[in-house]
Design a protein around this motif. Sequence first.
Motif, short mmCIF file in Angstrom:
data_model
loop_
_atom_site.label_atom_id
_atom_site.label_comp_id
_atom_site.label_asym_id
_atom_site.label_seq_id
_atom_site.Cartn_x
_atom_site.Cartn_y
_atom_site.Cartn_z
N ASN A 174 70.50 -60.80 -63.15
CA ASN A 174 71.18 -59.74 -63.78
C ASN A 174 72.67 -59.60 -63.40
OD1 ASN A 174 69.58 -58.36 -65.44
ND2 ASN A 174 68.74 -56.81 -63.93
N SER A 175 73.40 -60.90 -63.20
CA SER A 175 74.68 -60.96 -62.62
C SER A 175 74.95 -60.19 -61.28
CB SER A 175 75.56 -60.56 -63.86
OG SER A 175 75.21 -61.31 -64.85
N TYR A 176 73.78 -60.14 -60.40
CA TYR A 176 74.12 -59.35 -59.11
C TYR A 176 75.43 -59.89 -58.39
CZ TYR A 176 73.38 -57.48 -54.65
OH TYR A 176 73.79 -57.03 -53.43
N LYS A 177 75.20 -61.15 -57.98
CA LYS A 177 76.31 -61.88 -57.33
C LYS A 177 77.56 -61.58 -57.96
CE LYS A 177 73.12 -65.43 -55.35
NZ LYS A 177 73.05 -66.79 -54.97
N ARG A 178 77.79 -61.88 -59.18
CA ARG A 178 79.05 -61.79 -59.95
C ARG A 178 79.52 -60.36 -59.79
NH1 ARG A 178 80.38 -59.79 -64.53
NH2 ARG A 178 78.32 -59.61 -65.36
N LYS A 179 78.71 -59.59 -60.16
CA LYS A 179 79.14 -58.00 -59.86
C LYS A 179 79.34 -57.54 -58.44
CE LYS A 179 76.42 -56.42 -63.77
NZ LYS A 179 75.21 -55.88 -64.23
N LYS A 180 78.63 -58.04 -57.37
CA LYS A 180 78.85 -57.75 -56.06
C LYS A 180 80.31 -58.56 -55.72
CE LYS A 180 77.75 -56.35 -52.11
NZ LYS A 180 77.34 -55.01 -51.83
N ALA A 181 80.76 -59.58 -56.21
CA ALA A 181 81.95 -60.28 -55.80
C ALA A 181 83.26 -59.59 -56.55
CB ALA A 181 81.98 -61.59 -56.45
N ALA A 182 82.89 -58.96 -57.71
CA ALA A 182 83.89 -58.28 -58.18
C ALA A 182 84.15 -56.76 -57.53
CB ALA A 182 83.42 -57.76 -59.83
N TYR A 183 82.96 -56.22 -57.10
CA TYR A 183 83.09 -55.12 -56.20
C TYR A 183 84.06 -55.19 -54.88
CZ TYR A 183 81.75 -51.61 -52.79
OH TYR A 183 81.70 -50.63 -51.82
N LEU A 184 83.55 -56.28 -54.27
CA LEU A 184 84.25 -56.72 -53.10
C LEU A 184 85.76 -56.98 -53.33
CD1 LEU A 184 81.48 -58.90 -51.33
CD2 LEU A 184 82.04 -56.55 -50.78
N LYS A 185 86.28 -57.72 -54.42
CA LYS A 185 87.51 -57.91 -54.65
C LYS A 185 88.17 -56.66 -55.07
CE LYS A 185 86.54 -62.48 -56.26
NZ LYS A 185 86.72 -63.39 -57.60
N ASP A 186 87.62 -55.87 -55.64
CA ASP A 186 88.08 -54.44 -55.87
C ASP A 186 88.37 -53.66 -54.59
OD1 ASP A 186 89.36 -52.37 -57.64
OD2 ASP A 186 87.33 -51.36 -57.17
N LEU A 187 87.22 -53.74 -53.59
CA LEU A 187 87.36 -53.00 -52.49
C LEU A 187 88.47 -53.46 -51.56
CD1 LEU A 187 86.14 -51.18 -50.33
CD2 LEU A 187 84.56 -53.24 -49.60
N ALA A 188 88.73 -54.80 -51.60
CA ALA A 188 89.64 -55.45 -50.60
C ALA A 188 91.03 -54.92 -51.23
CB ALA A 188 89.48 -56.96 -50.88
N ASN A 189 91.38 -55.03 -52.64
CA ASN A 189 92.58 -54.91 -53.21
C ASN A 189 93.03 -53.17 -52.91
OD1 ASN A 189 93.78 -57.42 -53.89
ND2 ASN A 189 92.15 -57.50 -55.47
N THR A 190 91.89 -52.56 -53.07
CA THR A 190 92.25 -50.83 -52.77
C THR A 190 92.37 -50.68 -51.37
OG1 THR A 190 90.72 -50.57 -54.76
CG2 THR A 190 91.39 -48.84 -53.18
N SER A 191 91.60 -51.24 -50.54
CA SER A 191 91.85 -50.96 -49.12
C SER A 191 93.17 -51.57 -48.60
CB SER A 191 90.59 -51.83 -48.42
OG SER A 191 89.59 -51.26 -48.66
N ALA A 192 93.67 -52.76 -49.26
CA ALA A 192 95.00 -53.48 -48.83
C ALA A 192 96.07 -52.50 -49.19
CB ALA A 192 95.08 -54.84 -49.37
N ASP A 193 95.90 -51.92 -50.45
CA ASP A 193 96.91 -50.78 -51.07
C ASP A 193 97.07 -49.87 -50.04
OD1 ASP A 193 97.41 -52.41 -53.29
OD2 ASP A 193 96.08 -51.12 -54.67
N GLU A 194 95.93 -49.21 -49.67
CA GLU A 194 95.94 -48.29 -48.63
C GLU A 194 96.79 -48.57 -47.41
OE1 GLU A 194 92.68 -45.57 -46.25
OE2 GLU A 194 92.04 -46.33 -47.88
N VAL A 195 96.43 -49.77 -46.74
CA VAL A 195 96.88 -50.18 -45.66
C VAL A 195 98.58 -50.49 -45.80
CG1 VAL A 195 97.11 -52.31 -44.21
CG2 VAL A 195 95.00 -51.28 -44.65
N ALA A 196 98.94 -50.79 -46.84
CA ALA A 196 100.35 -51.07 -47.23
C ALA A 196 100.91 -49.76 -47.47
CB ALA A 196 100.48 -51.82 -48.43
N LEU A 197 100.30 -48.64 -47.90
CA LEU A 197 101.04 -47.53 -47.95
C LEU A 197 101.21 -46.57 -46.73
CD1 LEU A 197 102.04 -45.42 -50.04
CD2 LEU A 197 99.70 -44.49 -50.49
#
Length: 89
Positions: free
Chosen positions: A13-36
């Motif tokens: 059910n594309s679990y790994k692909r969805k999990k990787a997309a979630y983790l990339k989004d989490l990484a970028n959102t968290s990095a935005d927060e750190v930068a701010l």
Amino acid sequence: KLNEIFYLDLDINSYKRKKAAYLKDLANTSADEVALTGKEKELEPMPAQERRIIHLTLSQRSGIETCSRGEEPNRWVVIKPKSSSSLSG
């Protein structure tokens, strides 16, 4: 009959692909927060394969750096502003 070892990678059910997309989004959102905020952010503990996705996603991003802390199986990623010594070297 096979005479050599092979590995099978299932992505049901594309679990790994969805999990990787979630983790990339989490990484970028968290990095935005750190930068701010200019303050480091610790993510929840996760397996090495998931931490690697976070590190790779943010590896080319300027102004922040990542590291892992803790002991297996409870290691987590820390996203923090890049130190001035890292910027000069």
